[in-house]
Design a protein around this motif. Structure first.
Motif, PDB file in Angstrom:
ATOM      1  N   UNK A 294      49.238  59.882  34.140  1.00  0.00           N
ATOM      2  CA  UNK A 294      50.221  60.938  33.858  1.00  0.00           C
ATOM      3  C   UNK A 294      51.014  61.267  35.119  1.00  0.00           C
ATOM      4  N   UNK A 295      50.305  61.404  36.254  1.00  0.00           N
ATOM      5  CA  UNK A 295      50.977  61.702  37.523  1.00  0.00           C
ATOM      6  C   UNK A 295      51.929  60.573  37.907  1.00  0.00           C
ATOM      7  N   UNK A 296      51.466  59.328  37.787  1.00  0.00           N
ATOM      8  CA  UNK A 296      52.309  58.182  38.140  1.00  0.00           C
ATOM      9  C   UNK A 296      53.521  58.100  37.216  1.00  0.00           C
ATOM     10  N   UNK A 297      53.312  58.348  35.926  1.00  0.00           N
ATOM     11  CA  UNK A 297      54.416  58.277  34.969  1.00  0.00           C
ATOM     12  C   UNK A 297      55.498  59.294  35.311  1.00  0.00           C
ATOM     13  N   UNK A 298      55.093  60.523  35.587  1.00  0.00           N
ATOM     14  CA  UNK A 298      56.080  61.554  35.927  1.00  0.00           C
ATOM     15  C   UNK A 298      56.759  61.244  37.258  1.00  0.00           C
ATOM     16  N   UNK A 299      55.965  60.816  38.242  1.00  0.00           N
ATOM     17  CA  UNK A 299      56.520  60.567  39.576  1.00  0.00           C
ATOM     18  C   UNK A 299      57.464  59.370  39.578  1.00  0.00           C
ATOM     19  N   UNK A 300      57.043  58.263  38.957  1.00  0.00           N
ATOM     20  CA  UNK A 300      57.812  57.030  39.032  1.00  0.00           C
ATOM     21  C   UNK A 300      59.048  57.043  38.131  1.00  0.00           C
ATOM     22  N   UNK A 301      58.974  57.723  36.998  1.00  0.00           N
ATOM     23  CA  UNK A 301      60.065  57.647  36.030  1.00  0.00           C
ATOM     24  C   UNK A 301      60.981  58.868  36.030  1.00  0.00           C
ATOM     25  N   UNK A 302      60.570  59.957  36.681  1.00  0.00           N
ATOM     26  CA  UNK A 302      61.403  61.157  36.658  1.00  0.00           C
ATOM     27  C   UNK A 302      61.711  61.665  38.068  1.00  0.00           C
ATOM     28  N   UNK A 303      60.656  61.971  38.847  1.00  0.00           N
ATOM     29  CA  UNK A 303      60.875  62.624  40.139  1.00  0.00           C
ATOM     30  C   UNK A 303      61.510  61.671  41.146  1.00  0.00           C
ATOM     31  N   UNK A 304      60.918  60.476  41.299  1.00  0.00           N
ATOM     32  CA  UNK A 304      61.423  59.538  42.311  1.00  0.00           C
ATOM     33  C   UNK A 304      62.848  59.063  42.008  1.00  0.00           C
ATOM     34  N   UNK A 305      63.185  58.638  40.790  1.00  0.00           N
ATOM     35  CA  UNK A 305      64.581  58.277  40.528  1.00  0.00           C
ATOM     36  C   UNK A 305      65.544  59.435  40.712  1.00  0.00           C
ATOM     37  N   UNK A 306      65.075  60.672  40.428  1.00  0.00           N
ATOM     38  CA  UNK A 306      65.947  61.834  40.613  1.00  0.00           C
ATOM     39  C   UNK A 306      66.255  62.050  42.088  1.00  0.00           C
ATOM     40  N   UNK A 307      65.237  61.940  42.946  1.00  0.00           N
ATOM     41  CA  UNK A 307      65.453  62.151  44.381  1.00  0.00           C
ATOM     42  C   UNK A 307      66.338  61.060  44.974  1.00  0.00           C
ATOM     43  N   UNK A 308      66.129  59.816  44.556  1.00  0.00           N
ATOM     44  CA  UNK A 308      66.897  58.714  45.120  1.00  0.00           C
ATOM     45  C   UNK A 308      68.283  58.634  44.498  1.00  0.00           C
ATOM     46  N   UNK A 309      68.345  58.723  43.166  1.00  0.00           N
ATOM     47  CA  UNK A 309      69.618  58.539  42.487  1.00  0.00           C
ATOM     48  C   UNK A 309      70.581  59.685  42.651  1.00  0.00           C
ATOM     49  N   UNK A 310      70.069  60.922  42.792  1.00  0.00           N
ATOM     50  CA  UNK A 310      70.970  62.072  42.892  1.00  0.00           C
ATOM     51  C   UNK A 310      71.778  62.060  44.168  1.00  0.00           C
ATOM     52  N   UNK A 311      71.256  61.443  45.224  1.00  0.00           N
ATOM     53  CA  UNK A 311      71.976  61.428  46.496  1.00  0.00           C
ATOM     54  C   UNK A 311      73.173  60.483  46.462  1.00  0.00           C
ATOM     55  N   UNK A 312      73.136  59.485  45.580  1.00  0.00           N
ATOM     56  CA  UNK A 312      74.226  58.504  45.526  1.00  0.00           C
ATOM     57  C   UNK A 312      74.701  58.237  44.097  1.00  0.00           C
ATOM     58  N   UNK A 313      74.178  58.997  43.120  1.00  0.00           N
ATOM     59  CA  UNK A 313      74.555  58.815  41.709  1.00  0.00           C
ATOM     60  C   UNK A 313      74.224  57.408  41.233  1.00  0.00           C
ATOM     61  N   UNK A 314      73.081  56.901  41.677  1.00  0.00           N
ATOM     62  CA  UNK A 314      72.637  55.582  41.237  1.00  0.00           C
ATOM     63  C   UNK A 314      71.895  55.708  39.910  1.00  0.00           C
ATOM     64  N   UNK A 315      72.159  54.831  38.946  1.00  0.00           N
ATOM     65  CA  UNK A 315      71.365  54.825  37.708  1.00  0.00           C
ATOM     66  C   UNK A 315      69.917  54.443  37.996  1.00  0.00           C
ATOM     67  N   UNK A 316      69.028  54.849  37.087  1.00  0.00           N
ATOM     68  CA  UNK A 316      67.605  54.603  37.275  1.00  0.00           C
ATOM     69  C   UNK A 316      67.315  53.114  37.435  1.00  0.00           C
ATOM     70  N   UNK A 317      67.961  52.289  36.613  1.00  0.00           N
ATOM     71  CA  UNK A 317      67.680  50.853  36.655  1.00  0.00           C
ATOM     72  C   UNK A 317      68.051  50.246  38.003  1.00  0.00           C
TER      73      UNK A 317
END
Length: 356
Positions: A294-317
């Motif tokens: 559960x922790x990995x699912x939330x971290x890998x699919x929601x939190x981490x892409x949000x932190x990385x993608x929000x800075x440059x508007x990169x899509x999750x993929x």
């Protein structure tokens, strides 16, 4: 007539001189990079860490601070980075040293009487084959074991020497990385301003904007990997302590390090769950596995892409491709280079289609 020919020849000579100068400069730059080729990873790591900590450096610096303050701030940040890297390894080595006596005693006992078959082995897939192999190779005294006799001592010694050489090389690069990082921090805003001017002069306003977005991508990637990894390690460390896993703090630290690499945390918490299951704590093992995923699912699919993608508007993929593809191509350093390159791809595409 002769004077006119000289005037006409001057632009041609100027072009030849410019081309020759550009070729000479490129050759000298390539030669310099070739000379320092073994230290380029140290410089690259220092650059990534400097980009990640640059906002903190700007807060600690003062506009007209003294040289002593700049040196002090540089020393403080460099020491913090060194401690952040060295402390986990020091804790692991210290714990291993504490457990070495018990391990030596266990090995002596195993060498004399063998290793008992775990009750879990019978319930594994191909359990009969596992039990048969264990009884033949490990259940009796190890000095008579065909498996132990089949191990080549020379190969083990060679592997140990290779590991020692790699470790020594890593320590040398780590030292040069810290030295480079200190120099970058000491230069501070002066270096940053010169880099911005050079980028603007060489590639124009568009190139300077692209460099800024790549920098943001690297900073977001560091936050996404390191911060999320520490968070995963802390949560799972609490789960280890609650379920009775030994050395929960150390295991949580190892989980945090593994979680900085995408999808690597399950290796640690599944191992802890397997230990609990072998001890008969089935409920605790299931709890650790379920909570861990559960922790990995939330971290890998929601939190981490949000932190990385929000800075440059990169899509999750693209974030995922950048991290995994960068790691596959450039190693650990590629974890931070990959998203920056995906940022270049995204910016070029948006410019091509005219999207804001």
């Amino acid at each position: 007539m002769t004077q006119r020919k000289q005037v006409d020849a001057e632009p041609g000579n100027k072009k030849i001189q410019n081309a020759a100068s550009a070729g000479l400069y490129a050759l000298l730059v390539l030669l310099a990079l070739w000379v320092m080729r073994d230290f380029i990873p140290a410089v690259a790591w220092a650059g990534v860490i400097a980009i990640a900590l640059w906002p903190l450096l700007q807060r600690l610096e003062t506009p007209h601070g003294s040289r002593a303050r700049r040196v002090g701030v540089a020393l403080l940040l460099t020491a913090a980075v060194a401690l952040f890297v060295v402390l986990p390894f020091a804790l692991v080595i210290t714990q291993a040293a504490r457990e070495s006596h018990d391990f030596i005693e266990w090995f002596k006992q195993a060498e004399a009487s063998g290793i008992p078959l775990p009750g879990l082995a019978e319930h594994l897939p191909f359990g009969a084959q596992v039990v048969s192999w264990w009884q033949e190779n490990l259940a009796g005294p190890l000095h008579d074991s065909p498996f132990i006799k089949g191990l080549h001592v020379e190969a083990a010694v060679t592997a140990g020497r290779h590991f020692g050489a790699v470790a020594a090389h890593g320590l040398i690069l780590f030292g040069f990385m810290l030295l480079t990082l200190f120099v970058i921090f000491q230069a501070g805003s002066r270096m940053s301003g010169n880099l911005v001017k050079a980028t603007h002069r060489g590639f124009g306003a568009g190139g300077a904007l692209l460099a800024s977005q790549m920098t943001a991508a690297v900073r977001g990637t560091v936050a996404g990997l390191v911060v999320v990894g520490i968070g995963e390690g802390a949560l799972l460390g609490i789960a280890y302590a609650i379920t009775g896993v030994p050395h929960a703090t150390l295991l949580g630290l190892l989980t945090a390090i593994a979680a900085m690499l995408p999808f690597c945390a399950p290796v640690i918490f599944c191992g802890a769950a397997l230990w609990l299951f072998a001890q008969g704590a089935t409920a605790g093992a299931i709890g650790v596995v379920v909570f861990g995923f559960i922790v990995v699912l939330i971290a890998e699919h929601f939190v981490r892409p949000l932190l990385i993608g929000s800075s440059t508007r990169l899509p999750f993929l693209l974030v995922l491709f950048g991290i995994l593809g960068g790691a596959q191509t450039f190693g650990l350093l590629g974890l931070f280079i990959g998203p920056a390159l995906m940022t270049v791809l995204t910016v070029l595409w948006r410019d091509w289609v005219g999207q804001d």
